[in-house]
Design an enzyme around this catalytic site. Structure first.
Site, PDB file in Angstrom:
ATOM      1  N   GLU A   1      11.237  -6.887  -8.879  1.00 48.12           N
ATOM      2  CA  GLU A   1      10.489  -5.705  -9.295  1.00 48.12           C
ATOM      3  C   GLU A   1      11.389  -4.804 -10.141  1.00 48.12           C
ATOM      4  O   GLU A   1      12.161  -4.007  -9.589  1.00 48.12           O
ATOM      5  CB  GLU A   1      10.012  -4.919  -8.075  1.00 48.12           C
ATOM      6  CG  GLU A   1       9.067  -5.688  -7.180  1.00 48.12           C
ATOM      7  CD  GLU A   1       8.197  -4.750  -6.347  1.00 48.12           C
ATOM      8  OE1 GLU A   1       6.988  -4.765  -6.555  1.00 48.12           O
ATOM      9  OE2 GLU A   1       8.728  -3.986  -5.533  1.00 48.12           O
TER      10      GLU A   1
ATOM     11  N   TRP B   1       0.819  -1.221   0.000  1.00 47.91           N
ATOM     12  CA  TRP B   1       0.000   0.000   0.000  1.00 47.91           C
ATOM     13  C   TRP B   1       0.853   1.272   0.000  1.00 47.91           C
ATOM     14  O   TRP B   1       0.308   2.378  -0.080  1.00 47.91           O
ATOM     15  CB  TRP B   1      -0.943   0.010   1.208  1.00 47.91           C
ATOM     16  CG  TRP B   1      -2.014  -1.033   1.163  1.00 47.91           C
ATOM     17  CD1 TRP B   1      -2.243  -1.942   0.160  1.00 47.91           C
ATOM     18  CD2 TRP B   1      -3.025  -1.277   2.159  1.00 47.91           C
ATOM     19  NE1 TRP B   1      -3.327  -2.729   0.480  1.00 47.91           N
ATOM     20  CE2 TRP B   1      -3.817  -2.354   1.692  1.00 47.91           C
ATOM     21  CE3 TRP B   1      -3.327  -0.712   3.402  1.00 47.91           C
ATOM     22  CZ2 TRP B   1      -4.903  -2.848   2.427  1.00 47.91           C
ATOM     23  CZ3 TRP B   1      -4.400  -1.200   4.135  1.00 47.91           C
ATOM     24  CH2 TRP B   1      -5.179  -2.258   3.644  1.00 47.91           C
ATOM     25  N   LYS B   2       2.163   1.110   0.151  1.00 48.87           N
ATOM     26  CA  LYS B   2       3.067   2.282   0.144  1.00 48.87           C
ATOM     27  C   LYS B   2       2.525   3.355   1.095  1.00 48.87           C
ATOM     28  O   LYS B   2       1.978   3.024   2.142  1.00 48.87           O
ATOM     29  CB  LYS B   2       3.269   2.774  -1.289  1.00 48.87           C
ATOM     30  CG  LYS B   2       3.739   1.633  -2.219  1.00 48.87           C
ATOM     31  CD  LYS B   2       4.199   2.082  -3.567  1.00 48.87           C
ATOM     32  CE  LYS B   2       4.655   0.865  -4.377  1.00 48.87           C
ATOM     33  NZ  LYS B   2       5.212   1.198  -5.677  1.00 48.87           N
TER      34      LYS B   2
END
Ligand code: 13P
Length: 251
Positions: free
Chosen positions: A167, A10-11
């Protein structure tokens, strides 16, 4: 067989009310999903609230970072011990945003990973190359250095507590997903490297997640690749419907 894991990072988003609402909306959409581990990583201040909201659902809670000491005069830090205490089961370590903006290095990633494992948390250990590194054909070199550095002195017996997340920095928040074959190529490289550092059986068992603009529309192609075992999702994890669509990749 490797159980797929879908994690939402969710940063720096979601108030307590928004976080609770998201869990309440997500849980019924994924309650019947079998054999997929579901993790969400809220900001530190929302962890306790999210742990309560997740309650008896299948949703597990991760932190987005941690420090490597249990306690002490380390203003502003949060230890794995306290994350465990508040109900976290997982922690993300070495996210590219921490490497880019907050001075995270392979050495700090390694210290944090060791501390988290020692505390009984499962680590989502992130690696990934920048666009410039990819364009100069340094992808494998960069991934190898990050992985060897992050895993330094971690014995094979601890590997079940580590999930690797690939990533590519150029795919994060850009809408530009790596193609299925681009992602698979790096995942296969990572698995071969784990086989080299540890053994083929450890490499076979370790889960490798892909992250970078994962959406319900591209998850199937990614999950059909032999070395992709799940996803670390940013933007699309902030809405129940899109995150559920990713979790329900099997249809
Ligand atoms: P996006 O899914 O928004 O590209 O973010 C990926 C990510 O950084 C997850 O950790």
């Amino acid at each position: 067989m490797r159980t797929p894991l879908i994690a939402g990072n969710w940063k720096l988003f979601k108030t307590l009310a928004e976080a609770t609402a998201l869990i309440n909306e997500l849980a019924p959409l994924v309650n019947d999903v079998k054999d997929v581990e579901i993790v969400v990583a809220p900001v530190f201040t929302a962890i306790s609230t999210v742990v309560s909201a997740a309650g008896k659902t299948a949703v597990r809670v991760a932190a987005q970072d941690c420090y490597w000491e249990d306690e002490g005069a380390f203003t502003g830090e949060v230890s794995p011990k306290l994350l465990k205490d508040v109900g976290c089961s997982h922690v993300i370590i070495g996210h590219s945003e921490r490497r880019q903006y907050f001075g995270e290095t392979d050495d700090t990633v390694n210290r944090k990973t060791k501390a988290a494992i020692r505390t009984g948390l499962t680590v989502l250990l992130c690696v990934g190359e920048s666009l410039a590194q990819r364009e100069s054909n340094d992808t494998f070199k960069v991934i190898e250095a990050q992985l060897r550095g992050g895993l330094a002195d971690i014995p094979a017996a601890e590997l079940p507590h580590i999930v690797i997340a690939y990533e590519p920095v150029w795919a994060i928040g850009t809408g530009k997903t790596a193609s299925d074959t681009q992602a698979q190529e790096v995942h296969a490289f990572i698995r071969a490297l784990v086989a080299q550092i540890y053994s083929p059986s450890e490499a076979d068992a370790v889960r490798i997640l892909y992250g970078g603009s994962v959406k319900p529309e591209n998850i199937n192609g990614l999950m059909s690749q032999p070395d992709i075992d799940g996803a670390l999702v940013g933007g699309a994890s902030l809405k129940a419907e899109s995150f559920a669509g990713i979790i329900r990749f099997k249809g």
